[in-house]
Design a protein around this motif. Sequence first.
Motif, short mmCIF file in Angstrom:
data_model
loop_
_atom_site.label_atom_id
_atom_site.label_comp_id
_atom_site.label_asym_id
_atom_site.label_seq_id
_atom_site.Cartn_x
_atom_site.Cartn_y
_atom_site.Cartn_z
N LYS A 2 0.83 -1.22 0.00
CA LYS A 2 0.00 0.00 0.00
C LYS A 2 0.86 1.26 0.00
O LYS A 2 1.94 1.27 0.60
CB LYS A 2 -0.88 0.02 1.25
N ASN A 77 -13.44 3.15 3.14
CA ASN A 77 -12.31 2.77 4.00
C ASN A 77 -11.13 2.27 3.18
O ASN A 77 -9.98 2.60 3.46
CB ASN A 77 -12.74 1.71 5.02
N GLU A 81 -7.40 3.83 3.08
CA GLU A 81 -6.21 3.04 3.42
C GLU A 81 -5.16 3.03 2.31
O GLU A 81 -3.98 2.91 2.56
CB GLU A 81 -6.59 1.57 3.63
#
Length: 401
Positions: A2, A77, A81
């Motif tokens: 990520k 969400n 993230e």
Amino acid sequence: MKIIKKDDNMSVPDRVEIPFIEGDGIGPDIWNAAQLVFDRAVAKAYGTRRSIVWKEVLAGEKGFKKAGEWLPEETLNTIREHVVAIKGPLTTPVGKGIRSVNVAIRQKLDLFACVRPVSYIDPVPSPMKRPEKVDMVIFRENTEDLYAGIEWQAGSRDAEKVARFLTEEMGVVLPPGAGIGIKPISAANTKRLVASAITYAIDNRQPSVTLMHKGNIMKYTEGAFMQWGYEVAAEHFADQTVTEAEVYEKHNGRPPAGRVVIKDRIADMLFQQVLLRPDEFHVIATPNLNGDYLSDALAAQVGGLGLAPGANIGDTCAVFEATHGTAPKYAGQDKVNPSSLILSGAMMFEYMGWKEVATAIRGALQNTIMEGTVTYDLARQISGAREVKCSAFAERIVAHF
Ligand code: NAP
């Protein structure tokens, strides 16, 4: 896998997971075309060193069918993230469900700046005599103004209640039975929007930022937008900016080298000036509704919405999106132009710092149009062009890598 963002620092892993919303209507067609281009552009730029893992998140009709919600919390969400996401167009359900999924995404993720670059790709047909002079970036405030959705239907009990308050408490004279809307514009939201427009101008060596407003009529909302815009320039960018008034009062009409000129224009006048003298405008910062109108008008100057990219950017995350809608009459026909989403992807790669990918995408897209391979929307305007389907257009782009 990520992206991590802390303050202004972003760390992007070489193998990065990016959420995408496929979109409704023509969404699946343009997403498939765009994904092919993105993957091949990354491979062209970095070989096997870097790659993207696409993670689908649900919204719109697909969200409603599969998760029972137009905009599932899980989607929001996941985007939060992952810091960066990309989306196709989403249907706005008429008379039911959520007001607008697109507006809700911007508001819930606090994506306060809608950034829309508008520049000419040769030889796209344009109504302008010199379309190459159009090269602007619009920073449209995304969270307030009439778009905040604070309004009451004509004749409703709530409209009557608000009308009573305005008449009795504030001495306002209203037409009987009027629908009523509220236009909030705040210093905080204006200042962060204008600050990001000025930062963009400084980083990209743009000569000016224009504050577009209708402050002559709406003094305490649009007029205040202008005032707060000048204030933020003076408070945070004093060494890097100069106002247009100072240019004439102190510098003989010539901006000092390296300074961004901060100027303002009334909205209706700006609409004619961007047509008559487009090369005088570079970055434009404006409240929500003005920005909505101006973005489409400018996109038309360089060939229309099929080619206009966009990004919604906040402090913590960003969502890149095609600026047109779902064009339902073309859904599933593999027909429309995927360029808006592809160019939004180029903006996304730039935002991630993968500039080589953005350059590869823009170059190959331009070469494809220059050789005369285009989708129906451009084929109907370019004589002798070869009309291809949406997917074939993407395949032609990747052939240019
Ligand atoms: P639209 O979907 O943008 O389509 C209007 C016309 O624009 C199309 O009929 C087509 O023109 C042209 N067009 C749009 N996308 C194109 C593309 N990729 N390639 C070539 N031509 C393209 O506008 P709409 O019909 O007003 O809206 C339909 C739905 O989309 C609504 O539910 C609306 O709320 C939603 N919408 C979503 C977004 C978003 O997701 N950000 C933005 C705007 C609208 P021709 O008919 O001339 O070929």
